[in-house]
Design a protein around this motif. Structure first.
Motif, mmCIF file in Angstrom:
data_model
loop_
_atom_site.group_PDB
_atom_site.id
_atom_site.type_symbol
_atom_site.label_atom_id
_atom_site.label_comp_id
_atom_site.label_asym_id
_atom_site.label_seq_id
_atom_site.Cartn_x
_atom_site.Cartn_y
_atom_site.Cartn_z
ATOM 1 N N ILE A 79 1.689 12.512 -0.863
ATOM 2 C CA ILE A 79 0.546 12.515 -0.113
ATOM 3 C C ILE A 79 0.111 13.614 0.748
ATOM 4 C CG2 ILE A 79 -0.193 11.271 2.177
ATOM 5 C CD1 ILE A 79 1.820 8.834 1.050
ATOM 6 N N PHE B 224 0.462 4.078 -2.781
ATOM 7 C CA PHE B 224 0.099 5.393 -2.281
ATOM 8 C C PHE B 224 1.272 6.340 -2.890
ATOM 9 C CE2 PHE B 224 -2.373 4.382 1.605
ATOM 10 C CZ PHE B 224 -3.473 4.209 1.243
ATOM 11 N N THR C 118 0.807 -1.142 0.011
ATOM 12 C CA THR C 118 -0.092 -0.038 -0.106
ATOM 13 C C THR C 118 0.860 1.407 -0.211
ATOM 14 O OG1 THR C 118 -1.663 -1.267 1.098
ATOM 15 C CG2 THR C 118 -1.765 1.081 1.262
ATOM 16 N N THR C 119 2.036 1.153 0.698
ATOM 17 C CA THR C 119 2.861 2.375 0.637
ATOM 18 C C THR C 119 3.422 2.630 -0.682
ATOM 19 O OG1 THR C 119 3.739 2.118 2.872
ATOM 20 C CG2 THR C 119 5.251 3.177 1.328
ATOM 21 N N CYS D 20 1.356 3.393 6.849
ATOM 22 C CA CYS D 20 2.236 3.616 5.717
ATOM 23 C C CYS D 20 3.138 4.577 5.920
ATOM 24 C CB CYS D 20 1.503 3.606 4.406
ATOM 25 S SG CYS D 20 0.824 2.226 3.665
ATOM 26 N N LEU E 236 -7.433 15.041 4.146
ATOM 27 C CA LEU E 236 -7.371 14.057 4.980
ATOM 28 C C LEU E 236 -7.358 14.488 6.496
ATOM 29 C CD1 LEU E 236 -3.758 13.062 3.355
ATOM 30 C CD2 LEU E 236 -6.253 11.776 3.158
ATOM 31 N N VAL F 3 -3.637 12.311 10.172
ATOM 32 C CA VAL F 3 -2.994 12.100 9.122
ATOM 33 C C VAL F 3 -1.758 13.260 8.824
ATOM 34 C CG1 VAL F 3 -2.574 11.829 6.468
ATOM 35 C CG2 VAL F 3 -4.433 10.485 7.814
ATOM 36 N N TYR G 151 -2.972 9.057 -2.119
ATOM 37 C CA TYR G 151 -4.038 8.553 -1.610
ATOM 38 C C TYR G 151 -5.213 8.240 -2.123
ATOM 39 C CZ TYR G 151 -7.137 7.623 2.601
ATOM 40 O OH TYR G 151 -8.131 7.387 3.206
ATOM 41 N N LYS G 152 -5.656 9.396 -2.967
ATOM 42 C CA LYS G 152 -6.878 9.607 -3.540
ATOM 43 C C LYS G 152 -7.192 8.611 -4.496
ATOM 44 C CE LYS G 152 -8.387 14.396 -2.447
ATOM 45 N NZ LYS G 152 -8.417 15.641 -2.651
ATOM 46 N N LEU H 257 -3.190 4.285 5.667
ATOM 47 C CA LEU H 257 -2.476 5.147 5.158
ATOM 48 C C LEU H 257 -1.252 5.592 6.502
ATOM 49 C CD1 LEU H 257 -1.380 7.682 3.510
ATOM 50 C CD2 LEU H 257 -3.356 8.925 4.230
ATOM 51 N N LYS I 134 -9.127 2.397 5.176
ATOM 52 C CA LYS I 134 -7.906 2.793 4.418
ATOM 53 C C LYS I 134 -6.792 4.098 5.094
ATOM 54 C CE LYS I 134 -7.808 5.465 0.262
ATOM 55 N NZ LYS I 134 -8.259 5.755 -1.174
ATOM 56 N N GLU I 135 -7.568 5.072 5.675
ATOM 57 C CA GLU I 135 -6.927 5.983 6.408
ATOM 58 C C GLU I 135 -5.874 5.463 7.527
ATOM 59 O OE1 GLU I 135 -7.977 9.698 8.890
ATOM 60 O OE2 GLU I 135 -8.460 10.072 6.640
#
Length: 186
Positions: free
Chosen positions: A105, A15, A11-12, A54, A112, A116, A20-21, A51, A47-48
Motif C-alpha cells: 500500500i 488491498f 478489504t484488508t 484497514c 493517496l 493515508v 489499493y489501486k 483503506l 474506498k479511501e
C-alpha cells in the motif's frame, strides 16, 4: 462479525493482495456480498476511508504482534531474531508476507491522501518505538536507540519487499542472521 468489521477484514486482504489501486469498489462489494448503500453507510467517504480503517486494523495487529514478541525476550537481539524468524515462517508457509507489512500500500503513496500517508507513518513510528524502547532497556542511549530503530525498521521492511519480489525467504534469513549481530557491535 458485524458488517463494518467484515468489510474491513475482507478489504484488508484484498488491498494486501492487490494494492489499493488494484481493488475496485465493485470487487469489494462482490467479495463482501454487500450493497453499495451498505458500504457507504459504514464508509461515507468511500474506498479511501475504508483503506484508512484497514491500515488502522493492520497497525493494531502488527504492533500487537511485535510488542508480544519484544516483551517475551530479554534482549533486542533475541526479540529481533525471533520476530524475523516468525515472518520467515509465515512466508514459507503462505508464500507471502502481506499480513506482516503495509509495503504494497505504501508503494502507491503518491496517489493517496495525506491522511493515508499519516496513517502509514503512524504504524512505522509505533514499530520504531517498540524497537527503541527495547534498545534503551538494553542500555543504548535514547538517541542511539532511536537511530538503530529506524535502521531496523528499514532493514526488515526492505527485506520483506525483497522476499516478495524474489519469491524467496533468503533476504529475511540474511537479516535474521546479520541484524542481531550488528546490535551487539553498536
Amino acid at each position: 462479525m458485524d458488517t463494518k468489521s467484515l468489510i474491513i477484514d475482507i478489504t484488508t486482504t484484498l488491498f494486501q493482495q492487490k494494492g489499493y489501486k488494484g481493488v475496485g469498489l465493485n470487487e469489494i462489494l462482490k467479495v463482501c456480498n454487500i450493497s453499495k448503500g451498505s458500504f457507504y453507510h459504514h464508509f461515507p467517504n468511500g474506498k479511501e476511508e475504508a483503506l484508512i480503517a484497514c491500515l488502522q486494523s493492520m497497525s493494531e495487529a502488527i504492533t500487537s504482534d511485535i510488542e508480544d514478541i519484544f516483551n517475551r525476550y530479554p534482549t533486542t537481539e533475541e526479540a529481533t531474531k525471533k520476530m524475523i524468524e516468525k515472518v520467515i515462517g509465515i512466508f514459507e508457509r503462505e508464500g507471502t508476507i502481506t499480513s506482516c507489512t503495509i509495503s504494497s500500500i505504501v508503494s502507491e503513496m503518491e496517489s493517496l491522501s495525506d491522511q493515508v500517508r499519516h496513517t502509514c507513518s503512524d504504524l512505522y513510528i509505533k514499530m520504531q518505538r517498540i524497537y527503541s524502547a527495547k534498545l534503551a532497556a538494553d542500555g543504548f542511549s535514547k538517541e542511539t536507540a532511536n537511530s538503530i530503530a529506524v535502521m531496523m525498521n528499514a532493514s526488515i521492511e526492505g527485506a520483506i519487499m525483497l522476499c516478495l519480489t524474489q519469491n524467496s525467504s533468503e533476504p529475511l534469513t540474511v537479516i535474521s542472521n546479520l541484524l542481531p549481530k550488528l546490535l551487539k557491535k553498536v
